[in-house]
Motif scaffolding. Structure first.
Motif, mmCIF file in Angstrom:
data_model
loop_
_atom_site.group_PDB
_atom_site.id
_atom_site.type_symbol
_atom_site.label_atom_id
_atom_site.label_comp_id
_atom_site.label_asym_id
_atom_site.label_seq_id
_atom_site.Cartn_x
_atom_site.Cartn_y
_atom_site.Cartn_z
ATOM 1 N N TYR A 116 42.854 46.871 61.519
ATOM 2 C CA TYR A 116 41.961 47.990 61.857
ATOM 3 C C TYR A 116 42.606 48.749 63.016
ATOM 4 C CZ TYR A 116 38.324 45.494 59.291
ATOM 5 O OH TYR A 116 37.599 44.846 58.326
ATOM 6 N N LEU A 117 42.451 50.065 62.991
ATOM 7 C CA LEU A 117 43.033 50.875 64.070
ATOM 8 C C LEU A 117 41.957 51.808 64.634
ATOM 9 C CD1 LEU A 117 45.583 51.915 65.625
ATOM 10 C CD2 LEU A 117 45.844 53.613 63.806
ATOM 11 N N VAL A 118 41.881 51.873 65.964
ATOM 12 C CA VAL A 118 40.983 52.839 66.613
ATOM 13 C C VAL A 118 41.836 53.726 67.523
ATOM 14 C CG1 VAL A 118 38.986 53.173 68.108
ATOM 15 C CG2 VAL A 118 39.031 51.245 66.502
ATOM 16 N N ILE A 119 41.833 55.019 67.248
ATOM 17 C CA ILE A 119 42.680 55.969 67.986
ATOM 18 C C ILE A 119 41.819 56.634 69.056
ATOM 19 C CG2 ILE A 119 44.263 57.924 67.737
ATOM 20 C CD1 ILE A 119 44.223 57.419 64.681
ATOM 21 N N ALA A 120 42.116 56.369 70.344
ATOM 22 C CA ALA A 120 41.310 56.946 71.443
ATOM 23 C C ALA A 120 42.219 57.363 72.606
ATOM 24 C CB ALA A 120 40.261 55.940 71.905
ATOM 25 N N PRO A 121 43.152 58.308 72.366
ATOM 26 C CA PRO A 121 44.095 58.666 73.440
ATOM 27 C C PRO A 121 43.579 59.757 74.380
ATOM 28 C CG PRO A 121 44.724 59.788 71.418
ATOM 29 C CD PRO A 121 43.478 59.002 71.101
ATOM 30 N N GLY A 122 42.326 60.200 74.229
ATOM 31 C CA GLY A 122 41.767 61.205 75.146
ATOM 32 C C GLY A 122 42.481 62.543 75.066
ATOM 33 N N CYS A 123 42.404 63.283 76.161
ATOM 34 C CA CYS A 123 43.015 64.617 76.261
ATOM 35 C C CYS A 123 43.803 64.691 77.556
ATOM 36 C CB CYS A 123 41.930 65.686 76.326
ATOM 37 S SG CYS A 123 41.068 65.907 74.783
ATOM 38 N N MET A 124 44.497 65.780 77.749
ATOM 39 C CA MET A 124 45.178 66.006 79.029
ATOM 40 C C MET A 124 44.737 67.351 79.608
ATOM 41 S SD MET A 124 48.913 66.203 77.336
ATOM 42 C CE MET A 124 49.859 67.035 78.587
ATOM 43 N N LYS A 279 43.428 69.850 76.887
ATOM 44 C CA LYS A 279 44.219 70.134 75.689
ATOM 45 C C LYS A 279 44.620 68.791 75.057
ATOM 46 C CE LYS A 279 48.955 70.551 77.285
ATOM 47 N NZ LYS A 279 50.055 71.380 77.654
ATOM 48 N N ASN A 280 45.079 68.864 73.811
ATOM 49 C CA ASN A 280 45.369 67.608 73.104
ATOM 50 C C ASN A 280 46.597 66.897 73.680
ATOM 51 O OD1 ASN A 280 46.713 69.968 71.511
ATOM 52 N ND2 ASN A 280 47.919 68.158 70.993
ATOM 53 N N VAL A 281 46.611 65.551 73.552
ATOM 54 C CA VAL A 281 47.792 64.771 73.947
ATOM 55 C C VAL A 281 48.844 64.885 72.830
ATOM 56 C CG1 VAL A 281 46.534 63.136 75.408
ATOM 57 C CG2 VAL A 281 46.840 62.618 72.985
ATOM 58 N N ILE A 299 41.070 65.097 66.264
ATOM 59 C CA ILE A 299 41.086 64.391 64.986
ATOM 60 C C ILE A 299 39.690 64.500 64.352
ATOM 61 C CG2 ILE A 299 41.205 62.063 63.976
ATOM 62 C CD1 ILE A 299 43.238 61.365 66.184
ATOM 63 N N LEU A 300 39.645 64.828 63.081
ATOM 64 C CA LEU A 300 38.334 64.956 62.428
ATOM 65 C C LEU A 300 37.954 63.662 61.708
ATOM 66 C CD1 LEU A 300 38.473 68.622 61.151
ATOM 67 C CD2 LEU A 300 37.001 67.688 62.937
ATOM 68 N N MET A 301 36.677 63.311 61.838
ATOM 69 C CA MET A 301 36.186 62.051 61.259
ATOM 70 C C MET A 301 34.926 62.334 60.452
ATOM 71 S SD MET A 301 36.090 60.009 64.836
ATOM 72 C CE MET A 301 34.856 61.079 65.501
ATOM 73 N N ASP A 302 34.529 61.343 59.622
ATOM 74 C CA ASP A 302 33.224 61.456 58.976
ATOM 75 C C ASP A 302 32.174 60.901 59.938
ATOM 76 O OD1 ASP A 302 33.361 58.714 58.820
ATOM 77 O OD2 ASP A 302 33.362 58.596 56.634
ATOM 78 N N ASP A 331 37.428 61.840 73.521
ATOM 79 C CA ASP A 331 37.756 63.269 73.607
ATOM 80 C C ASP A 331 38.707 63.719 72.510
ATOM 81 O OD1 ASP A 331 36.259 63.294 75.885
ATOM 82 O OD2 ASP A 331 37.903 63.738 77.264
ATOM 83 N N ALA A 332 39.545 62.795 72.000
ATOM 84 C CA ALA A 332 40.575 63.173 71.030
ATOM 85 C C ALA A 332 40.001 63.390 69.633
ATOM 86 C CB ALA A 332 41.652 62.088 70.972
ATOM 87 N N ALA A 333 38.724 63.062 69.430
ATOM 88 C CA ALA A 333 38.187 63.076 68.064
ATOM 89 C C ALA A 333 36.844 63.782 68.005
ATOM 90 C CB ALA A 333 38.027 61.638 67.573
ATOM 91 N N ASP A 334 36.491 64.238 66.815
ATOM 92 C CA ASP A 334 35.210 64.921 66.644
ATOM 93 C C ASP A 334 34.708 64.674 65.216
ATOM 94 O OD1 ASP A 334 33.214 66.348 67.774
ATOM 95 O OD2 ASP A 334 34.199 68.297 67.669
#
Ligand SMILES: Cc1cc2nc3c(=O)[nH]c(=O)nc-3n(C[C@H](O)[C@H](O)[C@H](O)COP(=O)(O)OP(=O)(O)OC[C@H]3O[C@@H](n4cnc5c(N)ncnc54)[C@H](O)[C@@H]3O)c2cc1C
Length: 448
Positions: A116-124, A279-281, A299-302, A331-334
């Motif tokens: 499983y992967l969870v991507i949470a790198p935030g923003c800069m 802004k995005n990382v 990143i767009l999610m359901d 912050d990196a996802a919506d």
């Protein structure tokens, strides 16, 4: 290139990022059900709402962050690295060690495999390409930034105190420019103004009168997320304390000791703090996923926080497919069609949703397992609170008929947030003790 894989039979959950989202998940996921690896260049997680207070000495810096490694969760695997790219087909993250002071390590690359992967790198921080900002401005993202604010301020005060410094030069050195009139910029302004009005006038009686604080924003108002009555109130209160509130101000460039304002020209400063948004990382540019291209790239999610694949423009597929076992947070996802703000509040609520569902998935058997991730994520909106200094604050109303409120009770609501944001009980106790000591003896600024 080496590949690191999970050594146990438990599914391997890999989390990218140790900010509000990634850290909350790593702290609360059931480690007896998952083999968890947290990958981040930072081995601490900052309590960002506490950074302004820490910068002005309201409490010790270590209270504004939490180490990722802890004795109570020693099974959590931490890798101090940046993820460069992700191969969603092979289920691996390509990583490089993150040690700024040892750049030769950046030539090394290794893979970490996930189930499983969870991507949470935030923003800069976003500089909007303004020349000179990266070189000369201070961004407030981490405790090291808050430390830099405090050190820079005291160096400026000492330079201004030198016998060879003229009054004119002292005024330039002690001009603090804050760019960005959102909650972060205003809270920094408020805390610095409190410090100058209270402690600094006692510590630096000769030069404290030369300190000026300006808050610049390109928008027509500061705190524009609040309704007109509240942002007008904040503006008038700050102006009454001689803070230079300058909306409609476009900063064209920054150099070592001055900023340049469109139609106004050169304005000298001693310290410039930049808080104009996100802004995005770089990782967001490399991943093969669906991205919101308007405004901040996310990143767009359901609505179950599963990451959409990049739409294939060469075929007639709708692009609504999600990657297997890949989620995103913070912050990196919506969520597509339900955009939420880039706040710690949203990051934590989404992380809590994943914790509950991952833990349910692990503990359930048979048909019960299918109930995990059955319900979509729903957001519960908390009230917007900002500190505007001098024991005063603004709180947005709950709806069109609620005007919100201001004053000491709003400040108390904001201040009590310091305890709610900090999730470590030991730190909470120390914060309360520090407040009591500050009240009796003044803040510890002079010792810093
Ligand atoms: C000064 C300040 C005050 C704030 N106050 C409030 C507040 O009062 N209320 C509120 O709700 N919100 C507040 N916020 C906003 C809040 O901090 C953010 O919304 C929140 O940090 C988002 O969490 P995140 O986990 O998505 O990202 P972050 O907290 O930014 O964490 C991202 C993590 O990912 C890591 N990372 C980045 N790229 C990679 C990569 N390639 N590989 C591995 N790791 C990577 C980063 O180093 C970092 O550890 C504030 C923000 C600031 C800066």
């Amino acid at each position: 290139m080496t590949t690191t894989q999970s050594q146990t039979s438990k599914p391997h959950l890999v989390i990218i990022g140790s900010g509000w989202a990634g850290f909350y998940l790593a702290e609360n996921i059931n480690l007896s059900s998952y083999n968890v690896t947290l990958i981040s260049p930072r081995r601490t997680s900052a309590y960002t709402p506490l950074l302004a207070s820490a910068a002005v000495g309201l409490f010790n810096f270590y209270l504004a962050e939490e180490p990722v490694r802890s004795a109570s969760r020693c099974d959590l695997n931490f890798v101090k690295a940046n993820v460069l790219s992700i191969d969603f087909t092979d289920k691996t993250c390509q990583c490089t060690p993150a040690f700024e002071e040892d750049p030769k390590l950046e030539k090394i690359q290794f893979d970490i495999a996930y189930d499983y992967l969870v991507i949470a790198p935030g923003c800069m921080p976003n500089t909007f390409g303004t020349p000179g900002v990266d070189e000369y401005a201070i961004f407030i993202k981490n405790v090291s930034d808050a430390m830099r604010v405090r050190k820079t301020l005291f160096d400026l005060l000492e330079k201004a105190s030198l016998p060879c410094t003229s009054a004119e030069r002292a005024k330039e050195l002690l001009h603090i420019a804050i760019v960005g009139g959102g909650p972060t910029g205003i809270e920094l302004t408020a805390e610095l103004d409190d410090l100058c009005q209270n402690e600094l006038s006692k510590l630096y009686p000769r030069i404290a009168k030369y300190v000026t604080i300006s808050i610049y924003d390109v928008a027509p108002h500061i705190l524009s997320a609040y309704d007109a009555k509240l942002h007008d109130y904040a503006t008038s209160q700050l102006k009454a304390r001689n803070v230079d509130v300058a909306p409609n101000t476009h900063i064209e460039r920054v150099d070592e000791d001055a900023l340049y304002i469109k139609d106004k020209g050169r304005v000298p400063y001693g310290m410039i703090l930049w808080a104009t948004g996100n802004k995005n990382v770089p990782l967001i540019e490399t991943v093969d996923v669906k991205i919101n291209e308007k405004g901040l790239k996310r990143i767009l999610m359901d609505d179950k926080l599963r990451v959409f694949k990049k739409p294939d423009t060469t075929t007639s597929t709708s692009g609504s497919d999600v990657w297997d076992s890949v989620f995103s947070l913070g912050d990196a996802a919506d969520i597509e069609g339900q955009s939420l703000p880039t706040t710690a509040e949203v990051a934590v609520q989404k992380a809590r949703y994943l914790v509950e569902n991952f833990n349910a998935l692990a503990s359930a058997t048979g048909t019960a397992a299918t109930s995990a991730f059955a319900k979509p994520f729903t957001y519960s909106q908390k009230q917007l609170v900002s500190y505007i200094g001098h024991h005063d604050g603004v709180i947005a109303g709950k709806g069109p008929n609620d005007p919100g409120w201001t004053g000491r009770s709003a400040w108390l609501a904001w201040r009590s947030g310091s305890l709610i944001w900090n999730r470590n009980w030991r730190s909470r106790v120390v914060i309360v003790i520090t407040w009591a000591l500050n009240r009796v003896f003044g803040t510890e600024m002079a010792r810093m």
